[in-house]
Design a protein around this motif. Structure first.
Motif, PDB file in Angstrom:
ATOM      1  N   PRO A 133       0.803  -1.230   0.000  1.00  0.00           N
ATOM      2  CA  PRO A 133       0.000   0.000   0.000  1.00  0.00           C
ATOM      3  C   PRO A 133       0.830   1.272   0.000  1.00  0.00           C
ATOM      4  N   GLU A 134       2.104   1.164   0.321  1.00  0.00           N
ATOM      5  CA  GLU A 134       2.981   2.338   0.247  1.00  0.00           C
ATOM      6  C   GLU A 134       3.020   2.910  -1.179  1.00  0.00           C
ATOM      7  N   LEU A 135       2.705   2.085  -2.176  1.00  0.00           N
ATOM      8  CA  LEU A 135       2.773   2.511  -3.578  1.00  0.00           C
ATOM      9  C   LEU A 135       1.388   2.790  -4.157  1.00  0.00           C
ATOM     10  N   ALA A 136       0.456   3.220  -3.316  1.00  0.00           N
ATOM     11  CA  ALA A 136      -0.930   3.402  -3.755  1.00  0.00           C
ATOM     12  C   ALA A 136      -1.162   4.699  -4.524  1.00  0.00           C
ATOM     13  N   ASN A 137      -0.282   5.657  -4.399  1.00  0.00           N
ATOM     14  CA  ASN A 137      -0.555   6.978  -4.982  1.00  0.00           C
ATOM     15  C   ASN A 137       0.520   7.404  -5.978  1.00  0.00           C
ATOM     16  N   LEU A 138       0.937   6.472  -6.806  1.00  0.00           N
ATOM     17  CA  LEU A 138       1.965   6.775  -7.800  1.00  0.00           C
ATOM     18  C   LEU A 138       1.419   7.726  -8.861  1.00  0.00           C
ATOM     19  N   LYS A 139       2.303   8.574  -9.373  1.00  0.00           N
ATOM     20  CA  LYS A 139       1.965   9.492 -10.451  1.00  0.00           C
ATOM     21  C   LYS A 139       2.878   9.216 -11.650  1.00  0.00           C
ATOM     22  N   VAL A 140       2.425   9.623 -12.829  1.00  0.00           N
ATOM     23  CA  VAL A 140       3.223   9.443 -14.036  1.00  0.00           C
ATOM     24  C   VAL A 140       3.719  10.807 -14.499  1.00  0.00           C
ATOM     25  N   ALA A 141       4.964  10.875 -14.953  1.00  0.00           N
ATOM     26  CA  ALA A 141       5.528  12.123 -15.467  1.00  0.00           C
ATOM     27  C   ALA A 141       5.067  12.318 -16.907  1.00  0.00           C
ATOM     28  N   THR A 142       4.362  13.394 -17.176  1.00  0.00           N
ATOM     29  CA  THR A 142       3.915  13.691 -18.539  1.00  0.00           C
ATOM     30  C   THR A 142       4.863  14.655 -19.242  1.00  0.00           C
ATOM     31  N   GLY A 143       5.834  15.153 -18.524  1.00  0.00           N
ATOM     32  CA  GLY A 143       6.819  16.074 -19.066  1.00  0.00           C
ATOM     33  C   GLY A 143       7.632  16.666 -17.931  1.00  0.00           C
ATOM     34  N   PHE A 144       8.497  17.615 -18.275  1.00  0.00           N
ATOM     35  CA  PHE A 144       9.350  18.252 -17.265  1.00  0.00           C
ATOM     36  C   PHE A 144       9.352  19.754 -17.479  1.00  0.00           C
ATOM     37  N   ALA A 145       9.264  20.492 -16.380  1.00  0.00           N
ATOM     38  CA  ALA A 145       9.341  21.948 -16.439  1.00  0.00           C
ATOM     39  C   ALA A 145      10.771  22.382 -16.742  1.00  0.00           C
ATOM     40  N   ALA A 146      10.923  23.670 -17.012  1.00  0.00           N
ATOM     41  CA  ALA A 146      12.244  24.191 -17.377  1.00  0.00           C
ATOM     42  C   ALA A 146      13.275  23.961 -16.294  1.00  0.00           C
ATOM     43  N   ASP A 147      12.849  23.934 -15.037  1.00  0.00           N
ATOM     44  CA  ASP A 147      13.792  23.728 -13.935  1.00  0.00           C
ATOM     45  C   ASP A 147      14.037  22.252 -13.632  1.00  0.00           C
ATOM     46  N   GLY A 148      13.487  21.354 -14.484  1.00  0.00           N
ATOM     47  CA  GLY A 148      13.696  19.919 -14.298  1.00  0.00           C
ATOM     48  C   GLY A 148      12.667  19.246 -13.429  1.00  0.00           C
ATOM     49  N   THR A 149      11.707  20.009 -12.910  1.00  0.00           N
ATOM     50  CA  THR A 149      10.659  19.423 -12.074  1.00  0.00           C
ATOM     51  C   THR A 149       9.686  18.624 -12.942  1.00  0.00           C
ATOM     52  N   PRO A 150       9.360  17.394 -12.555  1.00  0.00           N
ATOM     53  CA  PRO A 150       8.428  16.612 -13.369  1.00  0.00           C
ATOM     54  C   PRO A 150       7.009  17.157 -13.290  1.00  0.00           C
ATOM     55  N   ILE A 151       6.322  17.120 -14.419  1.00  0.00           N
ATOM     56  CA  ILE A 151       4.902  17.463 -14.474  1.00  0.00           C
ATOM     57  C   ILE A 151       4.139  16.159 -14.284  1.00  0.00           C
ATOM     58  N   LEU A 152       3.323  16.082 -13.247  1.00  0.00           N
ATOM     59  CA  LEU A 152       2.739  14.812 -12.826  1.00  0.00           C
ATOM     60  C   LEU A 152       1.250  14.743 -13.120  1.00  0.00           C
ATOM     61  N   ALA A 153       0.818  13.498 -13.365  1.00  0.00           N
ATOM     62  CA  ALA A 153      -0.610  13.236 -13.571  1.00  0.00           C
ATOM     63  C   ALA A 153      -0.930  11.879 -12.961  1.00  0.00           C
ATOM     64  N   VAL A 154      -2.199  11.682 -12.669  1.00  0.00           N
ATOM     65  CA  VAL A 154      -2.649  10.370 -12.190  1.00  0.00           C
ATOM     66  C   VAL A 154      -2.635   9.415 -13.379  1.00  0.00           C
ATOM     67  N   PRO A 155      -1.987   8.255 -13.276  1.00  0.00           N
ATOM     68  CA  PRO A 155      -1.971   7.315 -14.411  1.00  0.00           C
ATOM     69  C   PRO A 155      -3.363   6.780 -14.712  1.00  0.00           C
TER      70      PRO A 155
END
Length: 437
Positions: A133-155
């Motif tokens: 259950p520790e892995l219940a809220n995984l997100k998928v990276a749909t891209g990356f911002a200019a500063d390298g931060t991932p843009i996340l969405a619910v898979p």
């Protein structure tokens, strides 16, 4: 069937008198099996081309030593050691040398999973969060911002156990820093943790690289399996494997570290020097794995050490439908399921692969290892359904159910240009020696 069982017992007689035993060396094979080079449908003279090829790789300086084990119909056909463990001292490489098998750990982890599958404790369609259950809220990276931060969405859907076992769940590995996702995984230091809980916590904060089930990417999946095995069995991964796989199969030299009394048999690990390319001993813990002491967290994707003979026993068990001699590890159905292709043909030819594994048409992916769905299309000489994998230091194996063949090869060379693709070299040399039916 009785003759097959008796031949396996004779070929794999092991010393079990103490944990400090020198192990199951080639000299402990019965003379009937040690000398039967021409048996089981092989031409003995043509088989000697394997010897020539291994010695040629040593002469070229690609490796210092090799151990090979060929079996057919449950019988040891050839079991040889070539070259040196340490050329500077002239210490020869022995058949009972203990090797770091790295990713050849993965099929062993798959068998541990199949033991629990036989017990009804998981299904391939289960979301991994059902068991972790520790892995219940995984997100998928749909891209990356200019500063390298991932843009996340619910898979669109959460990864399943089957996804994890085929490297199609969306996880990465972090073995390199060539992509933003790989850099995130590398920076998370997933394998430098004090316990499994910390591994799961760090992993839960990392994004998936793609929507689950839509691509193939080499990943931490087998370490997620390790966490599942421990959660479902109530035992640590080393204890579970020792009790349920290694001890029953007589794999006396396989584990997650080499005890002090066996250290003299640990094969020297080499890597090419950056300036000259000459093989030099590797200093330190390769890939963060120290074979000289018990790990804080056992690595389900690459932590084992083993011998050619031990791994041959493991592979023969799979070839014989989950059973070696009178010892059953998993059911025949579970063995078939584990080694069957679980991904669509559309995955082949997309540039996927890792190391010596190329996901080309005719190739599939089973659980924790590759398989050939159409060997001719893949340019391979093996039988359909052959299950195979290799390790970071050059170890390799394959299991061919059509021709009833097991082959195990062991070297200790970490990457670099000029390395020999010995799995590709040895396959045609084995099959060219088969006599016509």
């Amino acid at each position: 069937m009785l003759n097959r069982i008796l031949s396996v017992l004779a070929a794999f007689a092991v010393v079990t008198t103490s944990s400090a035993s020198s192990g199951a060396s080639g000299d402990q094979l019965t003379p009937r099996h040690r000398e039967k080079e021409s048996g089981a449908g092989f031409d003995a003279l043509r088989l000697r081309r394997i010897d020539d090829a291994m010695r040629a790789a040593i002469a070229r300086g690609q490796v210092n030593g090799v151990v090979t084990l060929l079996m057919r119909h449950g019988r040891v056909i050839r079991f040889n050691a070539y070259g040196d463990d340490d050329p500077t001292t002239g210490k020869p490489l022995s058949k009972d040398a203990i090797f770091r098998i790295f990713s050849m750990t993965k099929p062993v982890t798959a068998v541990a999973m199949m033991i629990l599958y036989d017990e009804g404790k998981w299904r391939p369609s289960d979301p991994i969060a059902m068991h972790l259950p520790e892995l219940a809220n995984l997100k998928v990276a749909t891209g990356f911002a200019a500063d390298g931060t991932p843009i996340l969405a619910v898979p669109r859907r959460q990864p399943t156990v089957g996804d994890v076992m085929t490297h199609s769940a969306g996880f990465a590995y972090g073995l390199s820093r060539t992509t933003p996702i790989d850099r995130l995984y590398a920076d998370a230091r997933l394998f430098d943790v004090p316990n499994r809980a910390t591994f799961l916590h760090r992993l839960s904060n990392l994004p998936l690289a793609y929507e689950p089930g839509t691509a193939w990417q080499y990943s931490v999946g087998m370490d997620i399996e390790a966490a599942m095995i421990e959660r479902l069995s109530g035992q640590s991964l080393p204890v579970f494997m020792e009790n349920r796989i290694f001890r029953p199969l007589g794999m006396v030299d396989t584990g997650f570290f080499v005890p002090p009394e066996k250290m003299s048999r640990l094969a020297t690990l080499y890597a090419p020097a950056p300036s000259t390319g000459r093989l030099t001993p590797f200093v330190g813990a390769p890939l963060g794995l120290d074979a000289t002491r018990p790990p804080a967290v056992a690595n389900g994707g690459g932590g084992l050490v083993s011998t050619a003979r031990d791994y041959g026993r493991f592979a023969q068990m799979l070839l014989d439908g989950g059973q070696l001699s009178a010892v059953r590890i998993i059911s025949p159905a579970a063995a078939r399921l584990m080694m069957a292709n679980h991904l669509p043909d559309s995955f082949a030819g997309n540039g996927y692969g890792i190391g010596n594994f190329a996901y080309v048409p005719g190739t599939g992916f089973a659980w924790n290892g590759g398989t050939y769905t159409d060997p001719a299309l893949a340019g391979q000489i093996v039988g359909k359904g052959t299950y195979f994998w290799d390790g970071a230091a050059g170890t390799w194996f394959w299991i061919d159910p059509v021709n009833d063949i097991v082959f195990v090869g062991m070297i200790q060379r970490l990457g670099g240009p000029g390395g020999p693709a010995l799995q590709e070299v040895t396959r045609p040399l084995v099959y060219q020696a088969l006599r016509p039916r």
